[in-house]
Design an enzyme around this catalytic site. Structure first.
Site: not given
Ligand code: G3P
Ligand code: MG
Length: 252
Positions: A13, A42, A55, A114
Site C-alpha cells: 500500500h 495514488d 496520496h 488508484e
Molecule cells: O487502494 C486502497 C487504499 O489505498 C484506498 O485508500 O486513502 O489509502 O488511498 P487510500
Molecule cells: Mg490509495
C-alpha cells in the site's frame, strides 16, 4: 494480470510504506525487493497536467512544501523533499511522476493505480494514465481502482481489458457501492472495501458473482490471518514482509 498473482495477493500500500516514505520510488523499489506481489499507488494531476504520485490533495503531510497538488506545477513539486518527514535517511526523496514509477518498477511488479481525481472527478486523469500505460506497454501489468465511478468507467472505455477495483467508502457511506448499484455503475472485477466492512458473507457473495475482494488497509497480523482464512483475494498492506509471513503460516 491480477488473475496471475498469488492468492491471497499482497499489495504494498503506497509501496512498502511501513519502511519507506509512502508513494516514493524508495517505497516502490523496496516493495519489489521485499517480495510483494503488487504495489498500490495514488495518481492525480498537478497544475500543468502531469501525472503525480501522491496520496493527499495537498503536499503538507508528506513533504516540506505547502499547497494543493492541483495548484502546483511539476517543476515546483519536483523540488520538494518527500522523504525527510519519514526518516532522515530518505532526505531529498522526491515526489515521483507516474512515468518515473513505470520506468523504475513497471516491468518488475504488478501495479494497482488508484485514480485519485476526487477533487476534479471529470478531469483527464484516466485518459492521461491510459496513454502512459500504452506508451510503456504495461497493459498486462496494471489495474485501476478508485472511489470515483466516473474515473473507472472512463478507464474501462479506454482500456477495456484492464481489471477494475471499486473502492467503497467505509461504513454506511459505502453501502451503495457495495450493493447492486455499485455493480450497475462500474463493471468492476474486484470490490475494494475497507477492512471493517469485510465479512465472510461479503466475500462469499462476491465470489458467487465471479468477483474478487481486495481489502485495505491491513497491518495487524490477526486481521491478516482471519481474512486469509475467509478466502479474501488480496490485501493492501503497509507491511508486505509481515503479510508474507502470515500468509505462509495460514497456508501451512
Ligand atoms: O487502494 C486502497 C487504499 O489505498 C484506498 O485508500 O486513502 O489509502 O488511498 P487510500
Ligand atoms: Mg490509495
Amino acid at each position: 494480470m491480477v488473475m496471475n498473482l498469488p492468492r491471497p495477493a499482497i499489495f504494498a500500500h503506497r509501496g512498502a510504506s511501513a519502511y519507506a516514505p509512502e508513494n516514493t520510488l524508495a517505497a516502490f523499489k523496496l516493495a519489489v525487493d521485499q517480495g510483494a506481489d503488487a504495489i498500490e499507488l495514488d495518481a492525480k494531476l498537478c497544475a500543468d497536467g502531469q501525472i503525480i504520485v501522491i496520496h493527499d490533495q495537498t503536499v503538507e503531510r508528506t513533504s516540506n512544501g505547502a499547497g494543493k497538488v492541483a495548484d502546483l506545477p511539476l517543476s515546483a513539486l519536483q523540488e520538494l523533499d518527500a522523504g525527510s518527514w519519514f526518516g532522515l535517511e530518505f532526505k531529498g526523496e522526491p515526489i515521483p511522476t507516474l512515468d518515473e514509477v513505470f520506468e523504475a518498477v513497471g516491468q518488475k511488479i504488478f501495479i494497482n493505480i488508484e485514480l485519485t481525481n476526487y477533487a476534479s472527478p471529470r478531469d483527464l486523469l484516466p485518459d492521461k494514465v491510459a496513454e502512459l500505460i500504452k506508451r510503456h506497454n504495461l497493459q498486462s501489468q496494471v489495474m485501476f481502482s478508485s472511489f470515483n465511478p466516473l474515473a473507472l468507467r472512463r478507464a474501462h472505455k479506454l482500456l477495456p481489458e484492464n481489471f477494475l477495483g471499486l473502492l467503497t467508502p467505509a461504513g454506511i457511506a459505502g453501502v451503495w457501492a457495495r450493493s447492486w448499484l455499485g455493480s450497475c455503475l462500474v463493471p468492476y472485477g474486484a470490490l475494494h472495501p475497507e477492512l471493517k466492512d469485510v465479512t465472510v458473507k461479503l466475500i462469499a457473495r462476491q465470489h458467487t458473482r465471479g468477483r474478487r475482494v481486495h481489502t485495505w488497509t491491513v497491518n495487524i497480523p490477526e486481521d491478516m490471518a482471519q481474512l486469509f482464512q475467509w478466502g479474501v483475494d488480496g490485501i493492501f498492506t503497509d507491511d508486505p514482509l509481515l503479510a508474507q509471513k502470515i500468509r505462509g503460516e495460514v497456508q501451512v
